[in-house]
Scaffold this motif. Structure first.
Motif, PDB file in Angstrom:
ATOM      1  N   GLN A 142       0.848  -1.181   0.000  1.00 45.99           N
ATOM      2  CA  GLN A 142       0.000   0.000   0.000  1.00 45.99           C
ATOM      3  C   GLN A 142       0.885   1.232   0.000  1.00 45.99           C
ATOM      4  O   GLN A 142       2.037   1.178   0.439  1.00 45.99           O
ATOM      5  CB  GLN A 142      -0.949   0.002   1.196  1.00 45.99           C
ATOM      6  N   LYS A 143       0.356   2.346  -0.527  1.00 41.23           N
ATOM      7  CA  LYS A 143       1.090   3.609  -0.560  1.00 41.23           C
ATOM      8  C   LYS A 143       0.832   4.350   0.741  1.00 41.23           C
ATOM      9  O   LYS A 143      -0.305   4.524   1.152  1.00 41.23           O
ATOM     10  CB  LYS A 143       0.607   4.484  -1.712  1.00 41.23           C
ATOM     11  N   LEU A 144       1.903   4.804   1.355  1.00 48.42           N
ATOM     12  CA  LEU A 144       1.817   5.638   2.544  1.00 48.42           C
ATOM     13  C   LEU A 144       2.409   7.000   2.200  1.00 48.42           C
ATOM     14  O   LEU A 144       3.383   7.076   1.443  1.00 48.42           O
ATOM     15  CB  LEU A 144       2.576   5.004   3.706  1.00 48.42           C
ATOM     16  N   ASP A 197       6.013   2.612  -0.525  1.00 46.90           N
ATOM     17  CA  ASP A 197       5.252   1.368  -0.601  1.00 46.90           C
ATOM     18  C   ASP A 197       5.537   0.590   0.676  1.00 46.90           C
ATOM     19  O   ASP A 197       6.685   0.494   1.104  1.00 46.90           O
ATOM     20  CB  ASP A 197       5.687   0.530  -1.800  1.00 46.90           C
ATOM     21  N   SER A 198       4.490   0.008   1.250  1.00 54.94           N
ATOM     22  CA  SER A 198       4.672  -0.735   2.496  1.00 54.94           C
ATOM     23  C   SER A 198       3.757  -1.939   2.539  1.00 54.94           C
ATOM     24  O   SER A 198       2.624  -1.897   2.060  1.00 54.94           O
ATOM     25  CB  SER A 198       4.347   0.172   3.690  1.00 54.94           C
ATOM     26  N   GLU A 199       4.278  -2.984   3.146  1.00 57.75           N
ATOM     27  CA  GLU A 199       3.426  -4.111   3.498  1.00 57.75           C
ATOM     28  C   GLU A 199       2.431  -3.609   4.542  1.00 57.75           C
ATOM     29  O   GLU A 199       2.778  -2.776   5.389  1.00 57.75           O
ATOM     30  CB  GLU A 199       4.262  -5.254   4.081  1.00 57.75           C
ATOM     31  N   GLU A 200       1.224  -4.110   4.506  1.00 53.60           N
ATOM     32  CA  GLU A 200       0.196  -3.663   5.441  1.00 53.60           C
ATOM     33  C   GLU A 200       0.628  -3.827   6.893  1.00 53.60           C
ATOM     34  O   GLU A 200       0.324  -3.006   7.750  1.00 53.60           O
ATOM     35  CB  GLU A 200      -1.103  -4.421   5.180  1.00 53.60           C
ATOM     36  N   ALA A 216       2.417  -0.703   8.253  1.00 54.56           N
ATOM     37  CA  ALA A 216       1.777   0.602   8.137  1.00 54.56           C
ATOM     38  C   ALA A 216       1.659   1.317   9.486  1.00 54.56           C
ATOM     39  O   ALA A 216       1.955   2.512   9.591  1.00 54.56           O
ATOM     40  CB  ALA A 216       0.414   0.474   7.468  1.00 54.56           C
TER      41      ALA A 216
END
Length: 150
Positions: A2-4, A123-126, A129
């Motif tokens: 997901q984008k943070l 970009d990050s793994e959920e 987050a």
């Protein structure tokens, strides 16, 4: 992935903010929000390999390995990850390393009337987050403090 996104406004010229964020000594300071003792090895030059390293729980080195895919001084820098460091050993082939392959972290800088805005997108793994949501604002606040004393 997901984008943070995170941002901070700093009352200083863009070049001062850029230099403070990416300089080896000050990088070690503002990134303490992620892990005490964090640093990078390598260069922010476009095309260069860069390693983000810190002490693991048992004292061995851990971190991420990336390549600087774009660098426009005082404007934008982007790293794409292709591996990790586990117990001091580079890992680009395990399942965990492959999960991060292609993930990007980018810093954008813009200045208006002497105030610089830094925008971070990654970009990050959920599962990471919540950690980033806590650490990034602290890190950017520390960056603002460091710029103020320069």
């Amino acid at each position: 992935m997901q984008k943070l996104r995170y941002s901070v406004r700093i009352n200083a010229p863009v070049h001062t903010v850029w230099t403070t964020m990416l300089d080896g000594a000050t990088y070690r300071d503002w990134t303490r929000a992620f892990s005490e003792g964090s640093y990078y090895e390598g260069s922010w030059d476009q095309g260069s390999e860069i390693r983000f390293v810190g002490p693991g729980e048992d004292g061995s080195l851990s971190g991420m390995i990336g390549r600087v895919v774009e660098n426009r001084p005082d404007e934008f820098v982007c790293v794409e990850y292709f591996g990790q460091i586990v117990d001091g050993v580079d890992d680009t082939t395990s399942e965990a390393a492959r999960q991060w392959a292609g993930a990007r972290e980018a810093y954008s800088f813009s200045e208006s009337d002497g105030v610089t805005t830094v925008e971070v997108e990654l970009d990050s793994e959920e599962s990471f987050a919540a950690f980033f949501d806590e650490a990034w604002p602290k890190a950017l606040e520390r960056l603002r403090d460091l710029v103020a004393v320069r």
